[in-house]
Design a protein around this motif. Structure first.
Motif, PDB file in Angstrom:
ATOM      1  N   SER A  13      -5.885 -11.547 -40.636  1.00  8.15           N
ATOM      2  CA  SER A  13      -7.522 -11.669 -40.098  1.00  8.15           C
ATOM      3  C   SER A  13      -7.290 -11.409 -38.482  1.00  8.15           C
ATOM      4  CB  SER A  13      -8.092 -12.767 -40.343  1.00  8.15           C
ATOM      5  OG  SER A  13      -7.527 -13.734 -39.672  1.00  8.15           O
ATOM      6  N   ARG A  14      -6.332 -11.773 -37.748  1.00  6.41           N
ATOM      7  CA  ARG A  14      -6.230 -11.420 -36.289  1.00  6.41           C
ATOM      8  C   ARG A  14      -5.886  -9.868 -36.109  1.00  6.41           C
ATOM      9  NH1 ARG A  14      -4.031 -15.814 -32.885  1.00  6.41           N
ATOM     10  NH2 ARG A  14      -4.338 -17.808 -33.879  1.00  6.41           N
ATOM     11  N   ILE A  15      -5.143  -9.404 -36.999  1.00 11.06           N
ATOM     12  CA  ILE A  15      -4.932  -7.860 -36.759  1.00 11.06           C
ATOM     13  C   ILE A  15      -6.119  -7.267 -37.034  1.00 11.06           C
ATOM     14  CG2 ILE A  15      -3.466  -6.006 -37.804  1.00 11.06           C
ATOM     15  CD1 ILE A  15      -1.233  -7.796 -38.152  1.00 11.06           C
ATOM     16  N   ILE A  16      -6.940  -7.319 -37.975  1.00 11.13           N
ATOM     17  CA  ILE A  16      -8.102  -6.910 -38.331  1.00 11.13           C
ATOM     18  C   ILE A  16      -9.209  -6.923 -37.223  1.00 11.13           C
ATOM     19  CG2 ILE A  16     -10.060  -6.611 -39.979  1.00 11.13           C
ATOM     20  CD1 ILE A  16      -7.937  -7.310 -42.193  1.00 11.13           C
ATOM     21  N   VAL A  17      -9.131  -8.258 -36.896  1.00  9.44           N
ATOM     22  CA  VAL A  17     -10.489  -8.405 -35.755  1.00  9.44           C
ATOM     23  C   VAL A  17      -9.825  -7.611 -34.394  1.00  9.44           C
ATOM     24  CG1 VAL A  17     -11.308 -10.250 -34.054  1.00  9.44           C
ATOM     25  CG2 VAL A  17     -11.077 -10.390 -36.758  1.00  9.44           C
ATOM     26  N   GLY A  18      -8.576  -7.654 -33.864  1.00  6.14           N
ATOM     27  CA  GLY A  18      -8.307  -7.246 -32.767  1.00  6.14           C
ATOM     28  C   GLY A  18      -8.414  -5.855 -32.930  1.00  6.14           C
ATOM     29  N   ALA A  19      -7.864  -5.036 -33.917  1.00  5.07           N
ATOM     30  CA  ALA A  19      -8.138  -3.655 -34.177  1.00  5.07           C
ATOM     31  C   ALA A  19      -9.543  -3.255 -34.080  1.00  5.07           C
ATOM     32  CB  ALA A  19      -7.502  -3.104 -35.461  1.00  5.07           C
ATOM     33  N   GLY A  20     -10.275  -4.200 -34.775  1.00  3.03           N
ATOM     34  CA  GLY A  20     -11.778  -3.729 -34.949  1.00  3.03           C
ATOM     35  C   GLY A  20     -12.280  -3.817 -33.426  1.00  3.03           C
ATOM     36  N   LEU A  21     -12.177  -4.825 -32.603  1.00  2.00           N
ATOM     37  CA  LEU A  21     -12.561  -4.893 -31.231  1.00  2.00           C
ATOM     38  C   LEU A  21     -12.129  -3.691 -30.274  1.00  2.00           C
ATOM     39  CD1 LEU A  21     -12.308  -8.684 -30.653  1.00  2.00           C
ATOM     40  CD2 LEU A  21     -14.471  -7.299 -30.881  1.00  2.00           C
ATOM     41  N   TRP A  39     -11.850  -5.253 -25.190  1.00  5.18           N
ATOM     42  CA  TRP A  39     -10.486  -5.080 -24.763  1.00  5.18           C
ATOM     43  C   TRP A  39      -9.876  -6.472 -25.029  1.00  5.18           C
ATOM     44  CZ3 TRP A  39      -7.475  -1.095 -25.183  1.00  5.18           C
ATOM     45  CH2 TRP A  39      -7.922   0.218 -24.822  1.00  5.18           C
ATOM     46  N   LEU A  40     -10.711  -7.508 -25.095  1.00  3.29           N
ATOM     47  CA  LEU A  40     -10.302  -8.699 -25.404  1.00  3.29           C
ATOM     48  C   LEU A  40      -9.610  -8.901 -26.931  1.00  3.29           C
ATOM     49  CD1 LEU A  40     -12.914 -11.050 -24.191  1.00  3.29           C
ATOM     50  CD2 LEU A  40     -10.665 -10.807 -23.050  1.00  3.29           C
ATOM     51  N   GLY A  41      -9.828  -7.781 -27.514  1.00  2.00           N
ATOM     52  CA  GLY A  41      -9.131  -7.566 -28.998  1.00  2.00           C
ATOM     53  C   GLY A  41      -7.540  -7.587 -28.960  1.00  2.00           C
ATOM     54  N   ILE A  42      -7.021  -7.383 -27.776  1.00  2.00           N
ATOM     55  CA  ILE A  42      -5.580  -7.109 -27.409  1.00  2.00           C
ATOM     56  C   ILE A  42      -4.994  -8.415 -27.897  1.00  2.00           C
ATOM     57  CG2 ILE A  42      -3.728  -6.855 -25.734  1.00  2.00           C
ATOM     58  CD1 ILE A  42      -5.410  -4.625 -24.653  1.00  2.00           C
ATOM     59  N   ILE A  43      -5.624  -9.727 -27.490  1.00  2.00           N
ATOM     60  CA  ILE A  43      -5.198 -10.978 -27.893  1.00  2.00           C
ATOM     61  C   ILE A  43      -4.929 -11.217 -29.231  1.00  2.00           C
ATOM     62  CG2 ILE A  43      -5.522 -13.437 -27.410  1.00  2.00           C
ATOM     63  CD1 ILE A  43      -7.030 -12.632 -24.754  1.00  2.00           C
ATOM     64  N   PRO A  44      -5.993 -11.120 -30.156  1.00  2.00           N
ATOM     65  CA  PRO A  44      -5.553 -11.255 -31.353  1.00  2.00           C
ATOM     66  C   PRO A  44      -4.642 -10.432 -32.030  1.00  2.00           C
ATOM     67  CG  PRO A  44      -7.906 -10.571 -31.142  1.00  2.00           C
ATOM     68  CD  PRO A  44      -7.257 -10.863 -29.941  1.00  2.00           C
ATOM     69  N   LEU A  45      -4.726  -9.317 -31.873  1.00  2.00           N
ATOM     70  CA  LEU A  45      -3.828  -8.173 -32.207  1.00  2.00           C
ATOM     71  C   LEU A  45      -2.166  -8.447 -32.125  1.00  2.00           C
ATOM     72  CD1 LEU A  45      -3.763  -5.374 -33.710  1.00  2.00           C
ATOM     73  CD2 LEU A  45      -3.758  -4.422 -31.295  1.00  2.00           C
ATOM     74  N   VAL A  46      -2.032  -8.634 -30.947  1.00  3.20           N
ATOM     75  CA  VAL A  46      -0.860  -9.054 -30.358  1.00  3.20           C
ATOM     76  C   VAL A  46      -0.203 -10.431 -30.985  1.00  3.20           C
ATOM     77  CG1 VAL A  46       0.697  -9.655 -28.463  1.00  3.20           C
ATOM     78  CG2 VAL A  46      -0.936  -7.761 -28.389  1.00  3.20           C
ATOM     79  N   LEU A  55      -1.523 -20.775 -27.739  1.00  4.90           N
ATOM     80  CA  LEU A  55      -2.631 -21.868 -27.874  1.00  4.90           C
ATOM     81  C   LEU A  55      -2.210 -22.843 -29.238  1.00  4.90           C
ATOM     82  CD1 LEU A  55      -5.135 -23.207 -26.976  1.00  4.90           C
ATOM     83  CD2 LEU A  55      -6.351 -21.663 -28.506  1.00  4.90           C
ATOM     84  N   TYR A  56      -1.709 -21.972 -30.385  1.00  4.72           N
ATOM     85  CA  TYR A  56      -1.111 -22.796 -31.593  1.00  4.72           C
ATOM     86  C   TYR A  56      -0.038 -23.880 -31.118  1.00  4.72           C
ATOM     87  CZ  TYR A  56      -4.314 -20.879 -34.989  1.00  4.72           C
ATOM     88  OH  TYR A  56      -5.424 -20.558 -36.013  1.00  4.72           O
ATOM     89  N   SER A  57       1.006 -23.467 -30.399  1.00  6.29           N
ATOM     90  CA  SER A  57       2.134 -24.133 -29.699  1.00  6.29           C
ATOM     91  C   SER A  57       1.780 -25.117 -29.079  1.00  6.29           C
ATOM     92  CB  SER A  57       2.885 -23.104 -28.763  1.00  6.29           C
ATOM     93  OG  SER A  57       3.546 -22.178 -29.747  1.00  6.29           O
ATOM     94  N   LEU A  58       0.649 -25.035 -28.268  1.00  5.34           N
ATOM     95  CA  LEU A  58       0.355 -26.181 -27.248  1.00  5.34           C
ATOM     96  C   LEU A  58      -0.394 -27.331 -28.169  1.00  5.34           C
ATOM     97  CD1 LEU A  58      -1.367 -24.284 -24.152  1.00  5.34           C
ATOM     98  CD2 LEU A  58       0.565 -25.755 -24.148  1.00  5.34           C
TER      99      LEU A  58
END
Length: 67
Positions: A13-21, A39-46, A55-58
């Motif tokens: 889902s992160r890859i799809i949302v990031g590429a879509g943005l 361009w904020l789509g770069i974050i979920p894509l990466v 953020l998950y690590s924190l």
């Protein structure tokens, strides 16, 4: 380098949302400043590609299967 903490449906889902943005940036013809928010789509894509989310690590969240 980073411990993998993103897996399965979360990763896809992160890859799809990031590429879509990012695609939305190229498909949007308006000249408003909001257009560059795509361009904020770069974050979920990466984070989806590398299966790690700082953020998950924190917070201590893991959505991948345990080793």
């Amino acid at each position: 380098m980073f411990e993998k903490n993103v897996g399965g449906v979360d990763r896809i889902s992160r890859i799809i949302v990031g590429a879509g943005l990012i695609a939305g940036f190229y498909l949007n013809d308006s000249e408003s400043a909001l257009r560059y928010a795509y361009w904020l789509g770069i974050i979920p894509l990466v984070t989806g590609i590398f299966s790690t989310c700082p953020l998950y690590s924190l917070v201590g969240i893991k959505t991948c299967k345990p080793d």
